[in-house]
Design an enzyme around this catalytic site. Structure first.
Site, PDB file in Angstrom:
ATOM      1  N   GLY A  12       0.728  -1.265   0.201  1.00 35.52           N
ATOM      2  CA  GLY A  12      -0.163  -0.226  -0.100  1.00 35.52           C
ATOM      3  C   GLY A  12       0.873   1.238  -0.107  1.00 35.52           C
ATOM      4  N   GLY A  15      -0.217   4.785  -1.016  1.00 36.09           N
ATOM      5  CA  GLY A  15      -1.474   5.341  -0.219  1.00 36.09           C
ATOM      6  C   GLY A  15      -1.193   6.590   0.674  1.00 36.09           C
ATOM      7  CG  ASP A  16      -3.780   9.623   3.586  1.00 31.69           C
ATOM      8  OD1 ASP A  16      -3.476  10.781   3.071  1.00 31.69           O
ATOM      9  OD2 ASP A  16      -4.016   9.425   4.586  1.00 31.69           O
ATOM     10  CG  LEU A  17      -0.822   5.003   7.235  1.00 30.68           C
ATOM     11  CD1 LEU A  17      -1.557   5.790   8.240  1.00 30.68           C
ATOM     12  CD2 LEU A  17      -1.085   3.409   7.702  1.00 30.68           C
ATOM     13  CE  LYS A  19       0.457  11.355  -0.013  1.00 38.02           C
ATOM     14  NZ  LYS A  19      -0.538  11.667  -1.395  1.00 38.02           N
ATOM     15  CE  LYS A 148      -8.937   2.288  13.019  1.00 45.34           C
ATOM     16  NZ  LYS A 148      -9.035   3.893  12.436  1.00 45.34           N
ATOM     17  CG  ASP A 177      -5.212   1.319  18.516  1.00 48.28           C
ATOM     18  OD1 ASP A 177      -4.681   2.590  18.903  1.00 48.28           O
ATOM     19  OD2 ASP A 177      -6.165   0.729  18.853  1.00 48.28           O
ATOM     20  CG  HIS A 178      -2.497   6.117  15.572  1.00 42.72           C
ATOM     21  ND1 HIS A 178      -4.070   6.100  14.984  1.00 42.72           N
ATOM     22  CD2 HIS A 178      -2.516   7.537  15.981  1.00 42.72           C
ATOM     23  CE1 HIS A 178      -4.747   7.111  15.006  1.00 42.72           C
ATOM     24  NE2 HIS A 178      -3.995   8.117  15.643  1.00 42.72           N
ATOM     25  CG  ASP A 235     -12.427   5.534  11.963  1.00 42.03           C
ATOM     26  OD1 ASP A 235     -11.731   4.976  11.217  1.00 42.03           O
ATOM     27  OD2 ASP A 235     -12.447   6.723  12.117  1.00 42.03           O
ATOM     28  CG  HIS A 240      -7.665   4.694  17.862  1.00 45.71           C
ATOM     29  ND1 HIS A 240      -6.795   4.028  17.624  1.00 45.71           N
ATOM     30  CD2 HIS A 240      -8.316   5.465  16.855  1.00 45.71           C
ATOM     31  CE1 HIS A 240      -6.662   4.346  16.257  1.00 45.71           C
ATOM     32  NE2 HIS A 240      -7.383   5.058  15.901  1.00 45.71           N
ATOM     33  CE  LYS A 341      -7.082  15.498  17.170  1.00 44.51           C
ATOM     34  NZ  LYS A 341      -7.438  14.044  16.634  1.00 44.51           N
TER      35      LYS A 341
HETATM   36  N1  LIG Z   1      -4.782   7.394   6.235  1.00 45.31           N
HETATM   37  C1  LIG Z   1      -4.736   7.152   7.785  1.00 45.31           C
HETATM   38  O1  LIG Z   1      -4.913   8.431   8.268  1.00 45.31           O
HETATM   39  C2  LIG Z   1      -5.068   5.971   8.330  1.00 45.31           C
HETATM   40  C3  LIG Z   1      -5.298   4.787   7.969  1.00 45.31           C
HETATM   41  N2  LIG Z   1      -5.245   3.628   8.527  1.00 45.31           N
HETATM   42  C4  LIG Z   1      -5.387   2.254   7.734  1.00 45.31           C
HETATM   43  O2  LIG Z   1      -4.035   2.078   6.913  1.00 45.31           O
HETATM   44  C5  LIG Z   1      -4.625   1.291   5.771  1.00 45.31           C
HETATM   45  C6  LIG Z   1      -4.243   2.108   4.391  1.00 45.31           C
HETATM   46  O3  LIG Z   1      -4.926   3.386   4.571  1.00 45.31           O
HETATM   47  P1  LIG Z   1      -4.736   4.820   3.430  1.00 45.31           P
HETATM   48  O4  LIG Z   1      -3.206   4.777   3.067  1.00 45.31           O
HETATM   49  O5  LIG Z   1      -5.541   5.786   4.003  1.00 45.31           O
HETATM   50  O6  LIG Z   1      -5.534   3.973   2.343  1.00 45.31           O
HETATM   51  P2  LIG Z   1      -5.486   4.445   0.783  1.00 45.31           P
HETATM   52  O7  LIG Z   1      -6.763   3.962   0.107  1.00 45.31           O
HETATM   53  O8  LIG Z   1      -4.963   5.885   0.751  1.00 45.31           O
HETATM   54  O9  LIG Z   1      -4.314   3.504   0.202  1.00 45.31           O
HETATM   55  C7  LIG Z   1      -4.701   1.974   0.015  1.00 45.31           C
HETATM   56  C8  LIG Z   1      -3.245   1.431  -0.602  1.00 45.31           C
HETATM   57  O10 LIG Z   1      -3.528   0.100  -0.786  1.00 45.31           O
HETATM   58  C9  LIG Z   1      -3.170  -0.275  -2.177  1.00 45.31           C
HETATM   59  N3  LIG Z   1      -4.318  -0.827  -2.331  1.00 45.31           N
HETATM   60  C10 LIG Z   1      -5.635  -0.691  -2.798  1.00 45.31           C
HETATM   61  N4  LIG Z   1      -6.459  -1.805  -3.242  1.00 45.31           N
HETATM   62  C11 LIG Z   1      -5.735  -2.943  -2.956  1.00 45.31           C
HETATM   63  C12 LIG Z   1      -5.862  -3.893  -3.630  1.00 45.31           C
HETATM   64  N5  LIG Z   1      -7.055  -4.785  -3.842  1.00 45.31           N
HETATM   65  N6  LIG Z   1      -4.857  -4.876  -3.383  1.00 45.31           N
HETATM   66  C13 LIG Z   1      -3.629  -4.255  -3.135  1.00 45.31           C
HETATM   67  N7  LIG Z   1      -3.433  -3.026  -2.712  1.00 45.31           N
HETATM   68  C14 LIG Z   1      -4.524  -2.404  -2.815  1.00 45.31           C
HETATM   69  C15 LIG Z   1      -3.301   1.107  -2.913  1.00 45.31           C
HETATM   70  O11 LIG Z   1      -2.418   1.266  -3.956  1.00 45.31           O
HETATM   71  P3  LIG Z   1      -2.830   0.650  -5.511  1.00 45.31           P
HETATM   72  O12 LIG Z   1      -4.131   1.288  -5.922  1.00 45.31           O
HETATM   73  O13 LIG Z   1      -1.894   1.214  -6.311  1.00 45.31           O
HETATM   74  O14 LIG Z   1      -2.759  -0.772  -5.338  1.00 45.31           O
HETATM   75  C16 LIG Z   1      -2.701   2.043  -1.760  1.00 45.31           C
HETATM   76  O15 LIG Z   1      -1.397   2.034  -1.910  1.00 45.31           O
HETATM   77  C17 LIG Z   1      -6.251   1.132   6.053  1.00 45.31           C
HETATM   78  O16 LIG Z   1      -6.206  -0.035   6.604  1.00 45.31           O
HETATM   79  C18 LIG Z   1      -6.373   2.088   6.792  1.00 45.31           C
HETATM   80  O17 LIG Z   1      -7.483   1.882   7.699  1.00 45.31           O
HETATM   81  C19 LIG Z   1      -5.235   3.852  10.026  1.00 45.31           C
HETATM   82  C20 LIG Z   1      -5.126   4.845  10.459  1.00 45.31           C
HETATM   83  C21 LIG Z   1      -5.069   6.077   9.711  1.00 45.31           C
HETATM   84  O1  LIG Z   2      -7.383   5.911  13.179  1.00 45.66           O
HETATM   85  C1  LIG Z   2      -8.094   7.037  12.994  1.00 45.66           C
HETATM   86  O2  LIG Z   2      -7.803   8.021  13.748  1.00 45.66           O
HETATM   87  C2  LIG Z   2      -7.962   9.242  13.736  1.00 45.66           C
HETATM   88  C3  LIG Z   2      -7.945  10.305  14.915  1.00 45.66           C
HETATM   89  O3  LIG Z   2      -6.645   9.944  15.233  1.00 45.66           O
HETATM   90  P1  LIG Z   2      -5.987  11.263  16.186  1.00 45.66           P
HETATM   91  O4  LIG Z   2      -4.505  10.758  16.370  1.00 45.66           O
HETATM   92  O5  LIG Z   2      -5.664  12.253  15.233  1.00 45.66           O
HETATM   93  O6  LIG Z   2      -6.636  11.319  17.302  1.00 45.66           O
HETATM   94  C4  LIG Z   2      -9.467   9.575  12.763  1.00 45.66           C
HETATM   95  O7  LIG Z   2      -9.691  10.912  12.201  1.00 45.66           O
HETATM   96  C5  LIG Z   2      -9.516   8.651  11.884  1.00 45.66           C
HETATM   97  O8  LIG Z   2     -10.953   8.619  11.538  1.00 45.66           O
HETATM   98  C6  LIG Z   2      -9.266   7.134  12.310  1.00 45.66           C
HETATM   99  O9  LIG Z   2      -9.301   6.169  11.257  1.00 45.66           O
END
Ligand SMILES: NC(=O)C1=CN([C@@H]2O[C@H](COP(=O)(O)OP(=O)(O)OC[C@H]3O[C@@H](n4cnc5c(N)ncnc54)[C@H](OP(=O)(O)O)[C@@H]3O)[C@@H](O)[C@H]2O)C=CC1
Ligand SMILES: O=C1O[C@H](COP(=O)(O)O)[C@@H](O)[C@H](O)[C@H]1O
Length: 495
Positions: A12, A15-17, A19, A148, A177-178, A235, A240, A341
């Site tokens: 992944g 993805g957002d996490l 980065k 999570k 669990d952050h 969520d 948490h 917050k």
């Molecule tokens: N973002 C956040 O702040 C937080 C996220 N999380 C958890 O972290 C995890 C990732 O979140 P986040 O980064 O936000 O999600 P994103 O949707 O931004 O990224 C998901 C990643 O997974 C890859 N992906 C998507 N679909 C598939 C698939 N079918 N098979 C393989 N790879 C896939 C995507 O890349 P590609 O499409 O190129 O495959 C991408 O790199 C989730 O479980 C989320 O619950 C937890 C706490 C906070």
């Molecule tokens: O895991 C998550 O946490 C954030 C809140 O985290 P915090 O460290 O900023 O308190 C929440 O916004 C998000 O929806 C949830 O997936």
């Protein structure tokens, strides 16, 4: 603890996490602990990226996170790699070869961390593939980190645990669990078990109630595709907030070691009684004002269906059936688009049996109408101004017996004033993964104990009440508990 040379594989990686959190945390570790030579990061995802593309996204993320420019380019160019990955065996075989190539090129032992930063539905299939390809074992150590949410309910969490255990031993598994990486959350243990003064008051004989508030002023943002099918219970509450609950209520562990602590947390959770539906309030935000700005209703947010009844708020009352806590209610409220917050735990102590200081001078019984008696409150603030605040009563100057007036004052400790900025939770947790310390990670039975509490609520089809964005939740929250502790007093970090 020393950091072994290893390859850190992120699933992944586009993805957002990755980065926003993982790359900055790894870079921070590299800068502060000088692990550059020892940590090579291999990003994977389906997207057809190259090493260069991954590196340039990482560089931008690090610049946005305000890191010192000096080491960014060198670290990204020398230590980051990318391999695109589909879902079948051949792709995982190619991944295995890429890992081996990196190990060979940099003369690394076979120590590997696999971080699943993926959509939750792909955790199971990815873990299966790792197992089937023989990637769950190596000549060195192999660890898997799972984000999570871990499951959608009790049954799916059990299934996922079975899948994980078919490929990995529990001592290889790091369910993240952050909140557990936050400095002040960890400090809860120190506060409780290094300060005997408070521990001796920490029970049903001295505490009237405990309130946990985890509020956010932000809305769902651009995460609706995930959030709308999850809701706030999955969520925030199941993970948490339940972690906070178990740290507040657990018994002292035999030693400050991973399994001893996790054992006590599980014991505490097992004693929590599943809440009955009348002790639970679900809400969803409507249009309102937050921080002086008009914000849309949840159902008008991008990608949220117009008729969504997903809960963006939950409040509940819990009881714990054990010797320490029987009869002490635990109130929890948490939601998106609330006034502020804030993450706070308010421990409300029992009031004096007789309230001696009343207008007019006549003593009264605190529980009776018209009798005014403030309880002592210990407010533990985890966000935004980390610290503690103990409220107590003092005599207002120049008021005298017969008409003595009391004033609430505060003994305060601010983490930031004492120690300066505190590290990001992901930095702490990634370091623990690399060093193999599972203390701050969630064990399989802990996840299941938590789902046991909330799965009935998810099945109960509870009404979802409206609350205006910028409020403190639906009116029904105040039927559950009319007088939630007002945490505003800590917003300047010291009052
Ligand atoms: N973002 C956040 O702040 C937080 C996220 N999380 C958890 O972290 C995890 C990732 O979140 P986040 O980064 O936000 O999600 P994103 O949707 O931004 O990224 C998901 C990643 O997974 C890859 N992906 C998507 N679909 C598939 C698939 N079918 N098979 C393989 N790879 C896939 C995507 O890349 P590609 O499409 O190129 O495959 C991408 O790199 C989730 O479980 C989320 O619950 C937890 C706490 C906070
Ligand atoms: O895991 C998550 O946490 C954030 C809140 O985290 P915090 O460290 O900023 O308190 C929440 O916004 C998000 O929806 C949830 O997936």
């Amino acid at each position: 603890m020393s950091i072994d040379p290893h390859v850190f594989v992120i699933f992944g990686a586009t993805g957002d996490l990755t980065k926003r959190k993982l790359i900055p945390a790894l870079f921070h570790l590299m800068q502060n602990e000088d692990i550059a030579e020892r940590c090579h990061v291999l990003g994977t995802a389906r997207s057809d990226w190259s090493d260069d593309k991954f590196r340039s996204v990482a560089k931008e993320a690090l610049r946005n996170a305000d890191f010192d420019e000096a080491d960014i380019d060198a670290w990204c160019d020398q230590r980051l790699f990318y391999q695109s990955l589909g879902e079948d065996g051949a792709d995982f075989e190619a991944l295995q070869h890429r890992i081996e190539d990196i190990e060979e090129q940099f003369d690394l032992p076979q120590n590997r961390a696999f971080y699943l930063s993926l959509p939750p539905r792909t955790y199971g299939p990815t873990i299966k593939q790792l197992g089937e390809q023989g990637l769950s074992e190596s000549d060195g150590w192999t660890r898997v980190v799972i984000e999570k949410p871990f499951g959608q309910d009790l049954e799916s969490a059990k299934e996922l645990n079975d899948t994980v255990h078919a490929a990995f031993r529990e001592d290889q598994v790091f369910r993240i669990d952050h909140y557990l990486g936050k400095e002040t959350v960890q400090n809860l243990l120190v506060f409780r078990f290094a300060n005997a003064m408070f521990e001796s008051l920490w029970n049903r004989d001295r505490i009237e109630r405990v309130e946990i508030t985890v509020s956010e002023n932000l809305g769902v943002g651009d995460r609706a595709s995930y959030y709308d099918s999850s809701g706030h219970v999955r969520d925030m509450l199941q993970n948490h907030i339940t972690q906070l609950l178990s740290l507040v209520t657990m018994e002292p562990p035999a030693a400050m070691e991973g399994d001893e602590i996790r054992q006590e947390k599980v014991k505490a959770l097992r004693a929590v009684m599943p809440p009955s539906p009348e002790d639970v309030v679900f809400g969803q935000y409507s249009e309102g004002e937050v921080g002086g700005e008009r914000v849309p209703a949840y159902t008008d947010e991008p990608d949220v269906p117009d008729d969504s009844d997903t809960e963006t708020f939950v409040a509940l009352r819990l009881e714990i059936a054990n010797w320490r806590w029987r009869g002490v209610p635990f109130y929890i409220r948490s939601g998106k688009r609330l006034d502020k917050k804030r993450t706070q735990i308010a421990v409300v102590f029992q009031r004096a049996p007789i309230a001696l200081f009343q207008p007019g001078g006549e003593p009264c019984i605190p529980e009776e109408a018209g009798c005014s008696a403030e309880p002592n409150v210990l407010l533990i603030t985890l966000q935004p101004n980390e610290g503690f605040d103990l409220r107590f009563e003092v005599k207002s100057p120049e008021t005298n017996s017969g008409d003595m007036q009391l004033d609430t004052q505060h003994l305060s400790f601010s983490y930031r004033d004492a120690f300066g900025p505190i590290p990001d939770a992901y930095t702490t947790l990634l370091r623990d993964v690399i060093t193999g310390d599972q203390t701050l990670f969630v064990r399989s039975d802990e996840v299941e104990a938590s789902w046991r509490l909330y799965t009935p609520l998810l099945d109960a089809d509870l009404p979802v009440h409206d609350y205006p964005a910028g409020s403190w939740g639906p009116d029904e929250t105040f039927e559950l508990l009319p007088s939630w502790v007002d945490g505003d007093l800590r917003d300047d970090g010291r009052r």
